[in-house]
Design a protein around this motif. Structure first.
Motif, PDB file in Angstrom:
ATOM      1  N   LYS A  58      37.288  39.910  33.506  1.00  9.03           N
ATOM      2  CA  LYS A  58      36.783  39.700  32.144  1.00  9.03           C
ATOM      3  C   LYS A  58      36.976  38.240  31.746  1.00  9.03           C
ATOM      4  N   GLY A  59      35.845  37.596  31.412  1.00  9.40           N
ATOM      5  CA  GLY A  59      35.926  36.206  30.969  1.00  9.40           C
ATOM      6  C   GLY A  59      36.609  35.298  31.956  1.00  9.40           C
ATOM      7  N   SER A  60      36.305  35.481  33.231  1.00  9.82           N
ATOM      8  CA  SER A  60      36.834  34.695  34.364  1.00  9.82           C
ATOM      9  C   SER A  60      38.290  35.038  34.719  1.00  9.82           C
ATOM     10  N   TYR A  61      38.854  36.064  34.078  1.00  9.49           N
ATOM     11  CA  TYR A  61      40.227  36.475  34.395  1.00  9.49           C
ATOM     12  C   TYR A  61      40.234  37.802  35.152  1.00  9.49           C
ATOM     13  N   TRP A  62      40.946  37.818  36.292  1.00  3.97           N
ATOM     14  CA  TRP A  62      41.161  39.055  37.044  1.00  3.97           C
ATOM     15  C   TRP A  62      42.416  39.725  36.512  1.00  3.97           C
ATOM     16  N   SER A  63      42.336  41.021  36.262  1.00  3.12           N
ATOM     17  CA  SER A  63      43.513  41.733  35.784  1.00  3.12           C
ATOM     18  C   SER A  63      43.592  43.123  36.421  1.00  3.12           C
ATOM     19  N   LEU A  64      44.795  43.626  36.491  1.00  4.93           N
ATOM     20  CA  LEU A  64      45.046  44.950  37.063  1.00  4.93           C
ATOM     21  C   LEU A  64      45.624  45.817  35.960  1.00  4.93           C
ATOM     22  N   GLU A  65      44.942  46.908  35.652  1.00  4.58           N
ATOM     23  CA  GLU A  65      45.366  47.762  34.551  1.00  4.58           C
ATOM     24  C   GLU A  65      45.707  49.163  35.052  1.00  4.58           C
ATOM     25  N   LEU A  66      46.836  49.682  34.575  1.00  2.00           N
ATOM     26  CA  LEU A  66      47.280  51.018  34.967  1.00  2.00           C
ATOM     27  C   LEU A  66      46.780  52.041  33.957  1.00  2.00           C
ATOM     28  N   GLY A  67      46.173  53.114  34.459  1.00  2.00           N
ATOM     29  CA  GLY A  67      45.707  54.179  33.577  1.00  2.00           C
ATOM     30  C   GLY A  67      46.745  55.269  33.434  1.00  2.00           C
ATOM     31  N   LYS A  68      46.375  56.358  32.795  1.00  3.88           N
ATOM     32  CA  LYS A  68      47.291  57.474  32.608  1.00  3.88           C
ATOM     33  C   LYS A  68      47.688  58.070  33.957  1.00  3.88           C
TER      34      LYS A  68
END
Length: 210
Positions: A58-68
């Motif tokens: 998103k917007g040139s940023y890589w991120s790792l998100e944990l779900g439920k």
């Protein structure tokens, strides 16, 4: 790991440029970019097998998100530590027990030997020690020998020659009738001090238990 740690630290992740400069610094820009894209695709396939984890850009940023249903001990303990550090939460038995539960697992990323990981390891161990030392001086923790002992052990995981922690540990063990174990802990502390600093500590066992 690098994307995930960055995501936890700043809440938005890491740029492609930062990834390339850190992980593929010895490649030309086009090759580094291609290598990153290939690895991102492979990583997404691996993450799908683990569970509800999303790797996003998103917007040139890589991120790792944990779900439920997906948890991470480092993320959980850092949230508690940061709340205490920023004074959004006071030290109490409940949050100290929570920190101990996670931190008792050992040092952060013990099998990762990479320069980019050093800052995270240092920040984590320093923050844990700082909060635990503060906890040992609170009346609620002071009155609970078992919790005091566990708190000292957490500090010693990060720093085997922390004098405040070894004082507390040896004194509590001695006062609760575990005199032999108390002396063994002090002797180990002295051996570690000699090995790491090539000198014996100024601390005397007799002064600790007096």
């Amino acid at each position: 790991l690098y994307i995930f740690l960055f995501s936890i630290k700043n809440g938005k992740g890491i740029t492609s440029q930062r990834l390339d400069e850190t992980l593929w610094f010895d490649m030309e820009k086009s090759k580094a970019s291609n290598n990153r894209n290939v690895n991102i695709r492979k990583l997404r396939l691996i993450l799908e097998k683990i569970g509800n984890i999303s790797l996003t850009n998103k917007g040139s940023y890589w991120s790792l998100e944990l779900g439920k249903g997906v948890v991470c001990d480092y993320k959980e303990v850092m949230e508690v530590l940061q709340r205490i550090k920023s004074k959004r939460e006071n030290i109490n038995k409940q949050n100290i027990v929570q920190i101990i539960r996670f931190a008792a697992g050992g040092a952060l990323l013990p099998n990762v030997d990479a320069e980019w990981a050093d800052d995270y390891k240092s920040e984590y161990s320093t923050l844990v020690s700082e909060i635990m030392l503060r906890a040992m001086n609170t009346p609620e923790i002071k009155e609970d020998n078992q919790l005091l002992l566990k708190t000292a052990d957490i500090i010693l995981i990060s720093d085997a020659i922390d004098e405040d922690a070894i004082r507390i540990k040896c004194r509590v063990l001695f006062q609760t009738g575990q005199k032999g174990l108390s002396k063994q802990c002090f002797d180990k502390f002295c051996a570690d001090h000699k090995r790491l600093l090539n000198t014996m500590p100024d601390l005397r066992y007799e002064d600790i238990i007096a």
